[in-house]
Design a protein around this motif. Structure first.
Motif, PDB file in Angstrom:
ATOM      1  N   GLY A 182       0.815  -1.205   0.000  1.00  0.00           N
ATOM      2  CA  GLY A 182       0.000   0.000   0.000  1.00  0.00           C
ATOM      3  C   GLY A 182       0.852   1.259   0.000  1.00  0.00           C
ATOM      4  N   VAL A 183       0.177   2.404  -0.026  1.00  0.00           N
ATOM      5  CA  VAL A 183       0.852   3.705  -0.132  1.00  0.00           C
ATOM      6  C   VAL A 183       0.464   4.583   1.042  1.00  0.00           C
ATOM      7  CG1 VAL A 183       1.147   5.762  -1.586  1.00  0.00           C
ATOM      8  CG2 VAL A 183       0.779   3.534  -2.657  1.00  0.00           C
ATOM      9  N   ASN A 184       1.452   5.245   1.646  1.00  0.00           N
ATOM     10  CA  ASN A 184       1.181   6.116   2.783  1.00  0.00           C
ATOM     11  C   ASN A 184       1.898   7.446   2.617  1.00  0.00           C
ATOM     12  OD1 ASN A 184      -0.313   4.349   4.987  1.00  0.00           O
ATOM     13  ND2 ASN A 184       1.238   3.044   4.057  1.00  0.00           N
ATOM     14  N   GLY A 185       1.252   8.521   3.085  1.00  0.00           N
ATOM     15  CA  GLY A 185       1.811   9.858   2.953  1.00  0.00           C
ATOM     16  C   GLY A 185       2.148  10.458   4.309  1.00  0.00           C
ATOM     17  N   PHE A 186       3.308  11.124   4.367  1.00  0.00           N
ATOM     18  CA  PHE A 186       3.805  11.697   5.622  1.00  0.00           C
ATOM     19  C   PHE A 186       4.139  13.171   5.407  1.00  0.00           C
ATOM     20  CE2 PHE A 186       4.681   7.231   5.392  1.00  0.00           C
ATOM     21  CZ  PHE A 186       4.471   6.737   6.665  1.00  0.00           C
ATOM     22  N   MET A 187       3.585  14.026   6.258  1.00  0.00           N
ATOM     23  CA  MET A 187       3.834  15.462   6.169  1.00  0.00           C
ATOM     24  C   MET A 187       4.966  15.825   7.128  1.00  0.00           C
ATOM     25  SD  MET A 187       1.942  17.774   4.380  1.00  0.00           S
ATOM     26  CE  MET A 187       0.187  17.510   4.546  1.00  0.00           C
ATOM     27  N   LEU A 188       5.866  16.687   6.670  1.00  0.00           N
ATOM     28  CA  LEU A 188       6.961  17.122   7.539  1.00  0.00           C
ATOM     29  C   LEU A 188       6.436  18.157   8.523  1.00  0.00           C
ATOM     30  CD1 LEU A 188       9.979  17.056   8.242  1.00  0.00           C
ATOM     31  CD2 LEU A 188      10.349  18.840   6.531  1.00  0.00           C
ATOM     32  N   ASP A 189       6.515  17.836   9.799  1.00  0.00           N
ATOM     33  CA  ASP A 189       6.120  18.781  10.854  1.00  0.00           C
ATOM     34  C   ASP A 189       7.374  19.542  11.269  1.00  0.00           C
ATOM     35  OD1 ASP A 189       5.449  20.129  13.145  1.00  0.00           O
ATOM     36  OD2 ASP A 189       4.350  18.465  14.063  1.00  0.00           O
ATOM     37  N   PRO A 190       7.494  20.822  10.860  1.00  0.00           N
ATOM     38  CA  PRO A 190       8.742  21.545  11.136  1.00  0.00           C
ATOM     39  C   PRO A 190       8.992  21.769  12.624  1.00  0.00           C
ATOM     40  CG  PRO A 190       7.124  22.986  10.046  1.00  0.00           C
ATOM     41  CD  PRO A 190       6.522  21.622  10.124  1.00  0.00           C
ATOM     42  N   SER A 191       7.916  21.706  13.432  1.00  0.00           N
ATOM     43  CA  SER A 191       8.107  21.967  14.867  1.00  0.00           C
ATOM     44  C   SER A 191       8.875  20.841  15.559  1.00  0.00           C
ATOM     45  CB  SER A 191       6.756  22.186  15.549  1.00  0.00           C
ATOM     46  OG  SER A 191       5.972  21.015  15.494  1.00  0.00           O
ATOM     47  N   ILE A 192       8.768  19.621  15.035  1.00  0.00           N
ATOM     48  CA  ILE A 192       9.523  18.502  15.641  1.00  0.00           C
ATOM     49  C   ILE A 192      10.547  17.915  14.673  1.00  0.00           C
ATOM     50  CG2 ILE A 192       7.722  17.897  17.294  1.00  0.00           C
ATOM     51  CD1 ILE A 192       6.927  15.566  15.425  1.00  0.00           C
ATOM     52  N   GLY A 193      10.550  18.415  13.424  1.00  0.00           N
ATOM     53  CA  GLY A 193      11.535  17.936  12.444  1.00  0.00           C
ATOM     54  C   GLY A 193      11.319  16.499  12.023  1.00  0.00           C
ATOM     55  N   GLU A 194      10.058  16.058  12.062  1.00  0.00           N
ATOM     56  CA  GLU A 194       9.758  14.668  11.701  1.00  0.00           C
ATOM     57  C   GLU A 194       8.641  14.610  10.658  1.00  0.00           C
ATOM     58  OE1 GLU A 194      11.094  11.855  12.471  1.00  0.00           O
ATOM     59  OE2 GLU A 194      12.269  12.201  14.290  1.00  0.00           O
ATOM     60  N   PHE A 195       8.705  13.573   9.805  1.00  0.00           N
ATOM     61  CA  PHE A 195       7.593  13.279   8.905  1.00  0.00           C
ATOM     62  C   PHE A 195       6.534  12.516   9.702  1.00  0.00           C
ATOM     63  CE2 PHE A 195      10.859  13.893   5.622  1.00  0.00           C
ATOM     64  CZ  PHE A 195      10.142  14.658   4.694  1.00  0.00           C
ATOM     65  N   VAL A 196       5.295  13.009   9.673  1.00  0.00           N
ATOM     66  CA  VAL A 196       4.206  12.417  10.461  1.00  0.00           C
ATOM     67  C   VAL A 196       3.138  11.866   9.518  1.00  0.00           C
ATOM     68  CG1 VAL A 196       2.407  12.908  12.171  1.00  0.00           C
ATOM     69  CG2 VAL A 196       4.650  14.008  12.367  1.00  0.00           C
ATOM     70  N   LEU A 197       2.641  10.671   9.815  1.00  0.00           N
ATOM     71  CA  LEU A 197       1.627  10.017   8.965  1.00  0.00           C
ATOM     72  C   LEU A 197       0.342  10.852   8.933  1.00  0.00           C
ATOM     73  CD1 LEU A 197       0.754   7.515   7.302  1.00  0.00           C
ATOM     74  CD2 LEU A 197       0.016   6.464   9.450  1.00  0.00           C
ATOM     75  N   THR A 198      -0.012  11.343   7.749  1.00  0.00           N
ATOM     76  CA  THR A 198      -1.236  12.147   7.591  1.00  0.00           C
ATOM     77  C   THR A 198      -2.190  11.528   6.566  1.00  0.00           C
ATOM     78  OG1 THR A 198      -0.053  13.494   5.957  1.00  0.00           O
ATOM     79  CG2 THR A 198      -0.181  14.373   8.196  1.00  0.00           C
ATOM     80  N   ASP A 199      -1.656  10.773   5.618  1.00  0.00           N
ATOM     81  CA  ASP A 199      -2.479  10.163   4.564  1.00  0.00           C
ATOM     82  C   ASP A 199      -2.259   8.652   4.582  1.00  0.00           C
ATOM     83  OD1 ASP A 199      -2.127  12.980   3.915  1.00  0.00           O
ATOM     84  OD2 ASP A 199      -3.136  12.541   2.028  1.00  0.00           O
ATOM     85  N   LYS A 200      -3.113   7.954   5.326  1.00  0.00           N
ATOM     86  CA  LYS A 200      -2.940   6.508   5.490  1.00  0.00           C
ATOM     87  C   LYS A 200      -3.625   5.767   4.343  1.00  0.00           C
ATOM     88  CE  LYS A 200      -3.082   3.061   9.154  1.00  0.00           C
ATOM     89  NZ  LYS A 200      -3.589   2.703  10.477  1.00  0.00           N
ATOM     90  N   ASN A 201      -2.974   4.723   3.859  1.00  0.00           N
ATOM     91  CA  ASN A 201      -3.538   3.866   2.796  1.00  0.00           C
ATOM     92  C   ASN A 201      -4.130   4.687   1.646  1.00  0.00           C
ATOM     93  OD1 ASN A 201      -2.896   1.512   4.232  1.00  0.00           O
ATOM     94  ND2 ASN A 201      -4.777   1.642   5.414  1.00  0.00           N
ATOM     95  N   MET A 202      -3.279   5.454   0.995  1.00  0.00           N
ATOM     96  CA  MET A 202      -3.721   6.306  -0.114  1.00  0.00           C
ATOM     97  C   MET A 202      -4.157   5.442  -1.296  1.00  0.00           C
ATOM     98  SD  MET A 202      -0.691   9.177   0.008  1.00  0.00           S
ATOM     99  CE  MET A 202      -1.427  10.376  -1.089  1.00  0.00           C
ATOM    100  N   THR A 203      -5.284   5.810  -1.905  1.00  0.00           N
ATOM    101  CA  THR A 203      -5.742   5.091  -3.092  1.00  0.00           C
ATOM    102  C   THR A 203      -6.105   6.094  -4.184  1.00  0.00           C
ATOM    103  OG1 THR A 203      -7.999   5.025  -2.212  1.00  0.00           O
ATOM    104  CG2 THR A 203      -6.626   3.079  -1.840  1.00  0.00           C
ATOM    105  N   CYS A 204      -5.959   5.643  -5.422  1.00  0.00           N
ATOM    106  CA  CYS A 204      -6.324   6.475  -6.567  1.00  0.00           C
ATOM    107  C   CYS A 204      -7.708   6.036  -7.034  1.00  0.00           C
ATOM    108  CB  CYS A 204      -5.294   6.289  -7.690  1.00  0.00           C
ATOM    109  SG  CYS A 204      -5.582   7.352  -9.114  1.00  0.00           S
ATOM    110  N   LYS A 205      -8.654   6.972  -7.068  1.00  0.00           N
ATOM    111  CA  LYS A 205     -10.032   6.602  -7.424  1.00  0.00           C
ATOM    112  C   LYS A 205     -10.092   6.016  -8.840  1.00  0.00           C
ATOM    113  CE  LYS A 205     -11.509  10.829  -6.574  1.00  0.00           C
ATOM    114  NZ  LYS A 205     -12.282  12.088  -6.501  1.00  0.00           N
ATOM    115  N   PRO A 206     -11.073   5.155  -9.136  1.00  0.00           N
ATOM    116  CA  PRO A 206     -11.132   4.464 -10.437  1.00  0.00           C
ATOM    117  C   PRO A 206     -11.266   5.400 -11.634  1.00  0.00           C
ATOM    118  CG  PRO A 206     -12.647   3.463  -8.863  1.00  0.00           C
ATOM    119  CD  PRO A 206     -12.133   4.702  -8.226  1.00  0.00           C
ATOM    120  N   ARG A 207     -11.905   6.543 -11.438  1.00  0.00           N
ATOM    121  CA  ARG A 207     -12.019   7.524 -12.524  1.00  0.00           C
ATOM    122  C   ARG A 207     -11.961   8.921 -11.926  1.00  0.00           C
ATOM    123  NH1 ARG A 207     -13.357   7.490 -17.734  1.00  0.00           N
ATOM    124  NH2 ARG A 207     -14.116   5.340 -17.765  1.00  0.00           N
ATOM    125  N   GLY A 208     -11.280   9.816 -12.640  1.00  0.00           N
ATOM    126  CA  GLY A 208     -11.195  11.195 -12.167  1.00  0.00           C
ATOM    127  C   GLY A 208     -11.863  12.153 -13.135  1.00  0.00           C
TER     128      GLY A 208
END
Length: 335
Positions: A182-208
């Motif tokens: 699967g695919v997961n997205g992590f946003m960089l939180d500058p206050s702690i200098g860490e990438f934090v999980l914000t987009d869990k199990n990303m999926t691409c919709k069947p049609r856009g």
């Protein structure tokens, strides 16, 4: 104003990678975990450099061209050095393939691990000076055999990818990663200098509802591409969006659905995007998210490159949208 709450149990990228290792490779050596940690450190450093580029006089051209014949920007050079140094010191990689280097980079024997990393340290760099979103792209392969490195070790099918991902330096910095589960997205939180999980199990919709292509080259496209794009402007029309930075365009396609296209043209009959460190990593992410990535001849991940900087056309995004395009391409081949 309500006081901002602090998450005392946030899922950082480092923590996530360790949990994935425990779940899927409990008896693993931890080398892949180490390698992904080095890659996230490189992306943090590049993100900091991108944010400071104007202040630190990092805009502009460095005065030479890269392996693909493009002007090298100062930030390109810095990002490339950061990636190479971080990966060399990870003790998990043995061979590096960068867009910025003509030849592959062999890691010193005493530092070698079992992985091969291909990367574009700063994609979309023609957009640097006008502050448009740019990014980094990477994929990780295993060394295909024991013993010393041999010529062609980096030239593997996309089906051999162990992990891939990209970092997007936009309004925020985000890393999107897949280790084949699967695919997961992590946003960089500058206050702690860490990438934090914000987009869990990303999926691409069947049609856009969005198509993305550089329409300036329309006269140089194959008739099939012209017909497909024209069809998107008729009836219930799609919106046209094209940033010109692959990471940003693909990220939007992953989030909102639709189709991203970089076809072959009369000037570039093999396409323009490179197989090993642009097309394959993005194809891996898209397939893991339930989308499709195709060259018009075969799935991108089935492609086996014969040279480091080989190019191919690419059509990726929502399954139904890409399949519609492939039907038009097939119809034109028969005709």
């Amino acid at each position: 104003m309500a006081q901002e709450t602090i998450d005392t149990n946030c899922m950082t990228l480092t923590r996530f990678i360790l949990a994935e290792q425990k779940k899927y490779a409990p008896h693993g050596t931890g080398d892949l975990t180490q390698l992904l940690s080095s890659l996230q450190s490189a992306c943090k450093a590049v993100s900091a450099a991108v944010r400071r580029a104007g202040i630190s006089q990092l805009f502009g051209v460095a005065g030479n061209t890269n392996a693909s014949g493009e002007e090298v920007k100062k930030l390109d050079v810095l990002a490339n050095d950061l990636f190479i140094n971080m990966l060399r010191s990870s003790y998990a990689a043995c061979l590096l393939v960068s867009e910025e280097n003509d030849n592959e980079i062999e890691v010193e024997t005493e530092r070698q691990g079992k992985y091969i990393v291909t990367f574009d340290p700063l994609d979309g760099s023609s957009n640097i000076d006008c502050l448009v979103s740019i990014g980094s792209i990477f994929s990780i392969f295993r060394k295909p055999h024991e013993g010393p490195l041999a010529p062609g070790d980096a030239l593997q099918s996309g089906r051999q990818i162990v992990a891939a991902g990209y970092a997007l330096y936009g309004s925020a910095t985000m890393m999107v990663i897949s280790t084949g589960h699967g695919v997961n997205g992590f946003m960089l939180d500058p206050s702690i200098g860490e990438f934090v999980l914000t987009d869990k199990n990303m999926t691409c919709k069947p049609r856009g509802k969005i198509y993305s292509i550089n329409e300036g080259y329309e006269e140089k496209w194959d008739p099939a591409i012209r017909e497909y794009v024209k069809s998107k402007k008729q009836g219930k029309a799609y919106g046209g969006r094209y940033i010109g930075s692959m990471v940003a365009d693909v990220h939007r396609t992953l989030k909102y659905g639709g189709i991203f296209m970089y076809p072959a043209t009369a000037d570039n009959p093999s396409g323009k995007l490179r197989v090993l460190y642009e097309c394959m990593p993005m194809a891996f992410i898209m397939e893991q998210a339930g989308g499709v990535a195709h060259t018009g001849e075969k799935p991108v991940l089935d492609f086996v490159p014969t040279k480091l900087h080989e190019r191919c056309p690419i059509y990726l995004g929502s399954k139904d949208d890409v399949e519609d395009l492939l039907e038009v391409i097939a119809k034109h081949k028969i005709a």
